[in-house]
Design a protein around this motif. Sequence first.
Motif, PDB file in Angstrom:
ATOM      1  N   TYR A  81       0.865  -1.178   0.000  1.00 10.81           N
ATOM      2  CA  TYR A  81       0.000   0.000   0.000  1.00 10.81           C
ATOM      3  C   TYR A  81       0.897   1.221   0.000  1.00 10.81           C
ATOM      4  N   ASP A  82       0.612   2.157  -0.919  1.00  9.01           N
ATOM      5  CA  ASP A  82       1.452   3.339  -1.048  1.00  9.01           C
ATOM      6  C   ASP A  82       1.216   4.359   0.060  1.00  9.01           C
ATOM      7  N   ASN A  83       0.086   4.237   0.763  1.00  3.48           N
ATOM      8  CA  ASN A  83      -0.153   5.138   1.891  1.00  3.48           C
ATOM      9  C   ASN A  83      -1.124   4.501   2.882  1.00  3.48           C
ATOM     10  N   ALA A  84      -1.137   5.048   4.072  1.00  8.31           N
ATOM     11  CA  ALA A  84      -1.949   4.503   5.157  1.00  8.31           C
ATOM     12  C   ALA A  84      -3.441   4.562   4.837  1.00  8.31           C
ATOM     13  N   TYR A  85      -3.880   5.625   4.164  1.00  9.64           N
ATOM     14  CA  TYR A  85      -5.307   5.754   3.856  1.00  9.64           C
ATOM     15  C   TYR A  85      -5.790   4.606   2.985  1.00  9.64           C
ATOM     16  N   ASN A  86      -5.023   4.239   1.968  1.00  9.59           N
ATOM     17  CA  ASN A  86      -5.433   3.137   1.088  1.00  9.59           C
ATOM     18  C   ASN A  86      -5.497   1.826   1.849  1.00  9.59           C
ATOM     19  N   PHE A  87      -4.511   1.582   2.703  1.00  8.97           N
ATOM     20  CA  PHE A  87      -4.510   0.369   3.514  1.00  8.97           C
ATOM     21  C   PHE A  87      -5.729   0.338   4.439  1.00  8.97           C
ATOM     22  N   MET A  88      -5.970   1.448   5.121  1.00  7.41           N
ATOM     23  CA  MET A  88      -7.081   1.515   6.062  1.00  7.41           C
ATOM     24  C   MET A  88      -8.421   1.335   5.357  1.00  7.41           C
ATOM     25  N   GLN A  89      -8.558   1.927   4.195  1.00  6.34           N
ATOM     26  CA  GLN A  89      -9.796   1.796   3.436  1.00  6.34           C
ATOM     27  C   GLN A  89      -9.998   0.363   2.959  1.00  6.34           C
ATOM     28  N   ALA A  90      -8.922  -0.284   2.536  1.00  9.65           N
ATOM     29  CA  ALA A  90      -9.015  -1.651   2.022  1.00  9.65           C
ATOM     30  C   ALA A  90      -9.517  -2.628   3.081  1.00  9.65           C
ATOM     31  N   PHE A  91      -9.198  -2.358   4.343  1.00  9.46           N
ATOM     32  CA  PHE A  91      -9.549  -3.295   5.407  1.00  9.46           C
ATOM     33  C   PHE A  91     -10.520  -2.725   6.441  1.00  9.46           C
ATOM     34  N   GLY A  92     -11.113  -1.582   6.148  1.00  9.96           N
ATOM     35  CA  GLY A  92     -12.130  -1.017   7.034  1.00  9.96           C
ATOM     36  C   GLY A  92     -11.598  -0.611   8.396  1.00  9.96           C
ATOM     37  N   ILE A  93     -10.365  -0.160   8.433  1.00  9.75           N
ATOM     38  CA  ILE A  93      -9.769   0.267   9.695  1.00  9.75           C
ATOM     39  C   ILE A  93     -10.194   1.712   9.957  1.00  9.75           C
ATOM     40  N   PRO A  94     -10.726   1.988  11.150  1.00  4.84           N
ATOM     41  CA  PRO A  94     -11.218   3.346  11.427  1.00  4.84           C
ATOM     42  C   PRO A  94     -10.106   4.399  11.438  1.00  4.84           C
ATOM     43  N   SER A  95     -10.480   5.618  11.103  1.00  4.10           N
ATOM     44  CA  SER A  95      -9.508   6.707  10.980  1.00  4.10           C
ATOM     45  C   SER A  95      -8.761   6.988  12.276  1.00  4.10           C
ATOM     46  N   LYS A  96      -9.355   6.684  13.417  1.00  2.00           N
ATOM     47  CA  LYS A  96      -8.669   6.914  14.694  1.00  2.00           C
ATOM     48  C   LYS A  96      -7.401   6.073  14.828  1.00  2.00           C
ATOM     49  N   MET A  97      -7.229   5.106  13.951  1.00  2.00           N
ATOM     50  CA  MET A  97      -6.057   4.224  13.996  1.00  2.00           C
ATOM     51  C   MET A  97      -4.940   4.696  13.073  1.00  2.00           C
ATOM     52  N   PHE A  98      -5.071   5.903  12.523  1.00  2.00           N
ATOM     53  CA  PHE A  98      -4.099   6.401  11.542  1.00  2.00           C
ATOM     54  C   PHE A  98      -2.658   6.356  12.076  1.00  2.00           C
ATOM     55  N   GLY A  99      -2.432   6.858  13.276  1.00  2.00           N
ATOM     56  CA  GLY A  99      -1.080   6.885  13.839  1.00  2.00           C
ATOM     57  C   GLY A  99      -0.504   5.492  14.010  1.00  2.00           C
ATOM     58  N   VAL A 100      -1.322   4.559  14.467  1.00  3.99           N
ATOM     59  CA  VAL A 100      -0.880   3.174  14.632  1.00  3.99           C
ATOM     60  C   VAL A 100      -0.513   2.581  13.280  1.00  3.99           C
ATOM     61  N   VAL A 101      -1.351   2.827  12.277  1.00  2.40           N
ATOM     62  CA  VAL A 101      -1.074   2.284  10.938  1.00  2.40           C
ATOM     63  C   VAL A 101       0.188   2.875  10.349  1.00  2.40           C
ATOM     64  N   ILE A 102       0.405   4.162  10.523  1.00  2.00           N
ATOM     65  CA  ILE A 102       1.641   4.792  10.049  1.00  2.00           C
ATOM     66  C   ILE A 102       2.850   4.086  10.673  1.00  2.00           C
ATOM     67  N   ASN A 103       2.779   3.833  11.973  1.00  4.89           N
ATOM     68  CA  ASN A 103       3.890   3.152  12.645  1.00  4.89           C
ATOM     69  C   ASN A 103       4.064   1.722  12.140  1.00  4.89           C
ATOM     70  N   LEU A 104       2.976   1.036  11.872  1.00 10.68           N
ATOM     71  CA  LEU A 104       3.071  -0.315  11.298  1.00 10.68           C
ATOM     72  C   LEU A 104       3.753  -0.281   9.953  1.00 10.68           C
ATOM     73  N   MET A 105       3.390   0.694   9.134  1.00  6.71           N
ATOM     74  CA  MET A 105       3.969   0.806   7.793  1.00  6.71           C
ATOM     75  C   MET A 105       5.462   1.155   7.868  1.00  6.71           C
ATOM     76  N   LYS A 106       5.848   1.873   8.911  1.00  7.22           N
ATOM     77  CA  LYS A 106       7.256   2.238   9.090  1.00  7.22           C
ATOM     78  C   LYS A 106       8.035   1.133   9.797  1.00  7.22           C
ATOM     79  N   GLY A 107       7.327   0.093  10.274  1.00  6.31           N
ATOM     80  CA  GLY A 107       7.976  -0.975  10.998  1.00  6.31           C
ATOM     81  C   GLY A 107       8.289  -0.624  12.436  1.00  6.31           C
ATOM     82  N   ILE A 108       7.562   0.360  12.964  1.00  8.61           N
ATOM     83  CA  ILE A 108       7.822   0.835  14.323  1.00  8.61           C
ATOM     84  C   ILE A 108       6.952   0.118  15.357  1.00  8.61           C
ATOM     85  N   ALA A 109       5.811  -0.356  14.935  1.00  8.35           N
ATOM     86  CA  ALA A 109       4.834  -0.922  15.887  1.00  8.35           C
ATOM     87  C   ALA A 109       5.455  -1.978  16.737  1.00  8.35           C
TER      88      ALA A 109
END
Length: 131
Positions: free
Chosen positions: A103-131
């Motif tokens: 996924y080229d950005n967190a929004y596309n990933f979140m939309q693809a799997f129905g992840i609520p917007s409040k999880m944006f920071g967590v998803v960004i960290n997952l994408m960066k390998g920080i989680a």
Amino acid sequence: MNDAIDYAINTVLDHGVGIEITHQRPSFQSCAVVQHNLVIINPNANDKANLPFVILHELGHIVLAHQDLGCVSPAARIKQEHEADRFAAELIWDYSQRLGVDYDNAYNFMQAFGIPSKMFGVVINLMKGIA
């Protein structure tokens, strides 16, 4: 989307947790019954796109041994909900990685799997390998 729902249901079962799918009024929210090791999902209470996240969120309450939300303080309730949200997001991220989908950005990933917007920071960290 059905594959992600199947993944979520199978993940619940793989954890030795029961799952009941019940078609109730939309006001009947999905929940985890921790003391009975059971996840109850009402597909009518959520958009289909959100179901994988909801199923895994409820599993998170059981795996993380959360207390009944009616019996905890508001601060503990918020903490438990955040922990269950994070649990679900991490499992969905792992699932997407096993699929080899980039996924080229967190929004596309979140939309693809129905992840609520409040999880944006967590998803960004997952994408960066920080989680």
